[in-house]
Design an enzyme around this catalytic site. Structure first.
Site, PDB file in Angstrom:
ATOM      1  N   SER A   3      -4.012   8.971   5.576  1.00  0.00           N
ATOM      2  CA  SER A   3      -4.556   8.087   6.614  1.00  0.00           C
ATOM      3  C   SER A   3      -3.933   8.406   7.959  1.00  0.00           C
ATOM      4  O   SER A   3      -2.792   8.897   8.034  1.00  0.00           O
ATOM      5  CB  SER A   3      -4.266   6.626   6.271  1.00  0.00           C
ATOM      6  OG  SER A   3      -4.571   5.770   7.346  1.00  0.00           O
ATOM      7  N   TYR A  52       1.274  -0.397   4.266  1.00  0.00           N
ATOM      8  CA  TYR A  52       0.222   0.605   4.071  1.00  0.00           C
ATOM      9  C   TYR A  52       0.585   1.909   4.784  1.00  0.00           C
ATOM     10  O   TYR A  52       0.433   2.997   4.227  1.00  0.00           O
ATOM     11  CB  TYR A  52      -1.096   0.050   4.593  1.00  0.00           C
ATOM     12  CG  TYR A  52      -2.314   0.920   4.363  1.00  0.00           C
ATOM     13  CD1 TYR A  52      -2.946   0.931   3.122  1.00  0.00           C
ATOM     14  CD2 TYR A  52      -2.836   1.705   5.392  1.00  0.00           C
ATOM     15  CE1 TYR A  52      -4.075   1.716   2.911  1.00  0.00           C
ATOM     16  CE2 TYR A  52      -3.961   2.481   5.191  1.00  0.00           C
ATOM     17  CZ  TYR A  52      -4.583   2.490   3.952  1.00  0.00           C
ATOM     18  OH  TYR A  52      -5.694   3.266   3.744  1.00  0.00           O
TER      19      TYR A  52
END
Length: 317
Positions: free
Chosen positions: A212, A225
């Protein structure tokens, strides 16, 4: 005394000032450089309960890439995709099938999404095995790999894609339970799946992890995250070195904002409306804009000399 150089510089300055005055005052819209037009903010104001449902989104993610033509890049390969029921995972499953692969998809509890993905894969003329379970469970991960081998007789490609994400504004509000759920889904799940799959993989096989942009830049509201995605990038690089002698390539794709159930099941509706607007392209990607990168990294015809790399697809950061 005025020099010639000074005159030249002032001339250039005035030219630039005149050009600036001609600039449009209205900001340009989102960048549209794809094979078809993609949605741009404002997006629907929608919020879903976890784990999110693609079938229930009022704006369906675009996953089928109708202008993408297959050319047997993955002919008769077998791929296992975690989080393959929706979003990026679904689009990857469809494009892998279009390139000639049979596919096993893992999902948590989104039965309708999984069946929709199965139908989309079978529409491409390939087989699709659907397996429901939790990648936090090492036993389930081994079971999923074994079922894939039993069904298809081999395993050539592993795509680690399943993820858990819920924003938290302050570290004080990030509970131990929340932290554990994120790390165990996003890190343990990748580790368990790779550990289970590698003994069955041969020279020419590939592992592709979904990282990501948050693993590259961090995100203040996605502390846990971001940690996991940075960890996935490091895991990719470390594992790639370990598997070079086996001829198994390991790479990662690091997407920016993508319109999938992951974000509507995280953000509040008012934030979902402007999702992706802060990228240079001023919109979120659609899954079909990300999936071809997985084909590229899975294909030994296209990326045989690439391992340990992180491929950002982030809308122009």
């Amino acid at each position: 005394m005025k020099s010639e150089t000074g005159k030249t510089q002032r001339k250039i300055q005035k030219q630039v000032e005149r050009a600036d005055e001609k600039k449009p005052r209205k900001p340009p819209g989102a960048m549209q450089a794809g094979a078809r037009l993609y949605p741009e903010p404002p997006l629907p104001k929608v919020h879903q309960d976890k784990p999110g449902s693609e079938a229930d989104l009022p704006l369906s993610p675009m996953y089928d890439a109708p202008f993408y033509k297959g050319s047997d890049k993955l002919k008769d390969k077998v791929a296992l995709i975690t989080g393959g029921d929706s979003g990026i995972g679904r689009s990857v499953a469809v494009l892998f099938a279009r390139e000639g692969a049979d596919v096993a998809i893992l999902h948590l509890e989104e039965a309708q999404d999984a069946e929709d993905t199965r139908a989309a894969v079978e529409k491409e003329g390939r087989k699709c095995l659907v397996i429901s379970g939790d990648v936090k469970d090492a036993t389930f991960c081994r079971h999923a790999v074994e079922r894939t081998i039993t069904q298809f007789g081999r395993l050539d490609i592993l795509v680690n894609n399943a993820a858990f994400q819920v924003h938290t504004l302050n570290i004080e509000d990030l509970t131990d339970e929340h932290f554990d759920e994120t790390l165990k889904t996003n890190l343990y799940g990748y580790f368990y799946m790779a550990k289970a799959a590698i003994p069955h993989m041969k020279n020419g096989s590939a592992i592709i992890n979904t990282g990501s942009v948050t693993g590259l830049n961090g995100s203040k509201e996605l502390l846990d995250y971001s940690m996991t995605k940075g960890g996935i990038h490091a895991f990719t690089r470390a594992l790639s070195g370990q598997l070079v002698p086996k001829g198994i390539r390991v790479n990662a794709v690091a997407p920016g904002p993508v319109w999938t159930p992951l974000n509507p099941s995280d953000k509040q509706a008012k934030d979902v409306e402007k999702f992706g607007a802060d990228t240079p392209m001023k919109r979120a990607a659609q899954p079909e804009e990300i999936a071809p990168a997985y084909v590229f990294l899975a294909s030994s015809q296209m990326s045989s000399y690439i391992t340990g790399e992180i491929l950002p697809i982030v809308g122009g950061y």
